[in-house]
Design an enzyme around this catalytic site. Structure first.
Site, PDB file in Angstrom:
ATOM      1  CG  ASP A  64      45.569  47.028  38.734  1.00  0.00           C
ATOM      2  OD1 ASP A  64      44.434  47.546  38.752  1.00  0.00           O
ATOM      3  OD2 ASP A  64      45.759  45.818  38.959  1.00  0.00           O
ATOM      4  CD  GLU A  75      40.696  42.894  38.384  1.00  0.00           C
ATOM      5  OE1 GLU A  75      39.874  41.961  38.413  1.00  0.00           O
ATOM      6  OE2 GLU A  75      41.704  42.866  37.667  1.00  0.00           O
TER       7      GLU A  75
HETATM    8 ZN    ZN Z   1      40.650  43.661  34.362  1.00  0.00          ZN
END
Ligand code: ZN
Ligand code: NAG
Ligand code: NAG
Ligand code: NAG
Ligand code: NAG
Length: 569
Positions: free
Chosen positions: A171, A238
């Site tokens: 992401d 994340e």
């Molecule tokens: Zn990162």
């Protein structure tokens, strides 16, 4: 190997810069260098002795395919093709927002896409990886958790060796709509210019993710067979909830059991930094903890023509003032990676004599420690955060109407918890502040659902702990794993990247200020390195306008992993 220096097209910068990028940036080095006049510098080159706090890691010279490494770093065709693949990965906008519906919200994928079309990009990304890295997808076992969490398992020859676990995340953070026209190039086109690729995620962290895939594909092409199983994990959120990494952690714990992984490498600090004439490679060996203190204040409403002396907003203002006026204690204790880094600098680089002495005595001399702490707090700006729990009042709401008393006021204080502190000690400090104001205004206190002081007719505080995360367990230095990783990095920089410079790199611990997906992996291994090889590139505009990354740095990631994975036995 080529005689040219593949990195630093403009030659290594001689300035003493804190080159470690990303969320880990601290002002520590800047202070050490700039607050002492150069006149005071002593010459360094202390010989390493057995009592050293920071012994040099023995360099590991392994057999490796020099030709392939040379090709990765210097071949024009490989450079072009590899850059294209990396640029293509940026064209798939794997963006998530804080409030995006979680991947596991519904069982069915199509159902999820209807609720949240953003997730389709992740499927597209998987297809892209599959098409771009056919050998990886044919020769390793590919598994998915929570639909989008990717796990690749490349079985090693020797099943009695613990696997190595390589990480990156798929992401990227969103691009602020209002900033799009400030970008030099559209953020999702992966445009190459002047030796850099521009785009959201190009640096955080598709360079790493693609770098790992490039490496494995090359190793497979060259018929390499690992001794040790190589596991690759790519989380998908994340930058927001971190549920992808949690699911990957559960999956691996289930398959291999606790403390079953030899070492884990994830994004983090980067390349190396130069300070006082010495180069340091500093993988983050721990992370500060995290806490959001949410404080709600409920007070009686009423018409504002007959107000009490202090409204809820006034009371909350006093609390915030008190919180800011009573700061967390600053300290540097034995075992704190920050002290480890300072010790490495004291032993190996040119810093002012009395500071050097204080650093080397800080572990057993209370006064030297106090002088060091005082110095770190007072001589600069950002470095204070390195050695203290931080507190930032980041959100406040309250009141609904100009002629109505506010019945509900709410504030959120964000903390990054120091190595020496904990979620409990952090919340106790804030609770102490709340108690003081509550007594003064005769208010009740509820904390995490427990009534500490009964609500009164004046109202009550409601204190809630959110996103609590303790400081990360510390990766030990001086171990077999430390020496393998550090010794390989030394060989990589000294002999592969800069053979002509004849310099010694010091490998040092570091405390990271931010958190990565590794926070989900503590149960798998104590050997966690948050570090990526690459250039000592100073500012890649992470999470910001014109995020960019140098192609040379990207190739260095591939070259290092190509070399390092062959070093694992
Ligand atoms: Zn990162
Ligand atoms: C990769 O693509 C091939 C061919 O289309 C397909 O059979 C395979 O299932 C794909 N693998 C993954 C992990 O998506
Ligand atoms: C596999 O690794 C174990 C543990 O290091 C070692 O004792 C053993 O000799 C290795 N086996 C082979 C076939 O290399
Ligand atoms: C306190 O705040 C928490 C979190 O917002 C909320 O769930 C809880 O209902 C609140 N309790 C009271 C008594 O206000
Ligand atoms: C490299 O540095 C070492 C230690 O400073 C020195 O002994 C050696 O002669 C140098 N080698 C070259 C080729 O400059």
């Amino acid at each position: 190997m080529s005689e040219t220096l593949p990195l630093y097209p403009k030659a290594p910068k001689s300035t003493d810069k804190w080159n470690i990028a990303k969320k880990f940036v601290y002002g520590l080095i800047v202070i050490l260098v700039f607050t002492y006049s150069l006149d005071y510098f002593t010459t360094s080159a202390e010989p390493t002795n057995p009592d050293s706090f920071c012994p040099l890691v023995p360099k590991i010279k392994a057999t490796h395919d020099e030709d392939v490494i040379d090709m990765i770093l210097n071949d024009k065709k490989f450079r072009k093709q590899s850059t294209e693949r990396w640029s293509d990965s940026v064209k798939i906008p794997t963006v998530l927002f804080d409030g995006t519906i979680h991947a596991d919200a519904v069982e069915d994928k199509e159902e999820l896409y209807k609720l949240e079309p953003l997730w389709k990009n992740f499927e597209k990304f998987h297809d892209f990886l599959n098409e771009t890295y056919p050998l990886v997808h044919k020769k390793t076992k590919v598994e998915k958790v929570n639909k989008f969490g990717l796990i690749y398992t490349w079985e090693g020859k020797n099943s009695s060796l613990q696997p190595i676990f390589l990480n990156a995340h798929q992401d990227v953070v969103p691009v602020e709509e209002t900033t799009i026209d400030q970008w030099s190039f559209p953020p999702f086109e992966g445009v190459e210019s002047n030796g850099f690729v521009y785009g959201r995620g190009v640096s955080d962290c598709k360079n790493l993710l693609i770098g790992i895939m490039e490496t494995i594909e090359l190793l497979l092409q060259n018929k390499f067979k690992p001794e040790r199983t190589i596991i690759i994990g790519f989380g998908y959120d994340e930058e927001s909830a971190g549920l992808g990494a949690k699911a990957i952690a559960d999956f691996l714990l289930d398959r291999y059991g606790p403390q079953s992984i030899y070492m884990l490498i994830d994004e983090g600090s980067e390349g190396f930094m130069e300070i006082g004439g010495t180069k340091f490679i500093a993988p983050a060996t721990s992370e500060k903890g995290y806490l959001d203190s949410q404080i709600d204040l409920f007070t009686p409403g009423g018409h504002s023509s007959v107000p009490p002396k202090n409204t809820g907003i006034g009371i909350m203002s006093r609390l915030i003032t008190l919180i800011e006026d009573t700061e967390f204690k600053s300290m540097v204790t034995n075992g704190n990676p920050t002290l480890g880094l300072l010790q490495c600098m004291a032993e190996h680089s040119n810093i002012e004599k009395s500071l050097k002495s204080d650093i080397l005595r800080a572990q057993f001399d209370v006064e030297a420690n106090a002088r060091l702490v005082h110095y770190l707090i007072n001589e600069g700006g950002e470095q204070k955060a390195v050695i203290s729990t931080s507190q930032a009042v980041d959100m406040i709401t309250g009141g609904v109407k100009s002629n109505a008393l506010p019945e509900h006021v709410s504030a959120v204080v964000n903390h990054r918890i120091a190595f020496e502190e904990s979620v409990q000690s952090t919340s106790e400090k804030i609770l102490g502040n709340i108690q003081e104001i509550a007594e003064r205004f005769e208010l009740g206190i509820i904390m995490d659902g427990k009534v500490l002081v009964e609500p009164t007719k004046n109202g009550y505080f409601n204190y809630t702990l959110r996103e609590a995360l303790e400081p990360a367990p510390v990766t030990a230095t001086g171990t077999e794993v430390w020496n393998l990783f550090g010794g390989s990095l030394r060989y990589f920089y000294e002999d592969i990247m800069f053979p002509k410079l004849n310099e010694t790199y010091v490998v040092s611990p570091l405390l990271a200020g931010g958190n990565t997906d590794t926070k989900s992996y503590w149960d798998l291994t104590t050997n966690i390195f948050r570090y990526q090889p690459g250039t000592g590139f100073e500012d890649s505009n992470i999470h910001s306008v014109d995020e960019m990354y140098p192609i040379d740095g990207h190739l260095a990631v591939i070259a290092f992993y190509y070399f390092f994975l062959q070093n694992l036995h």
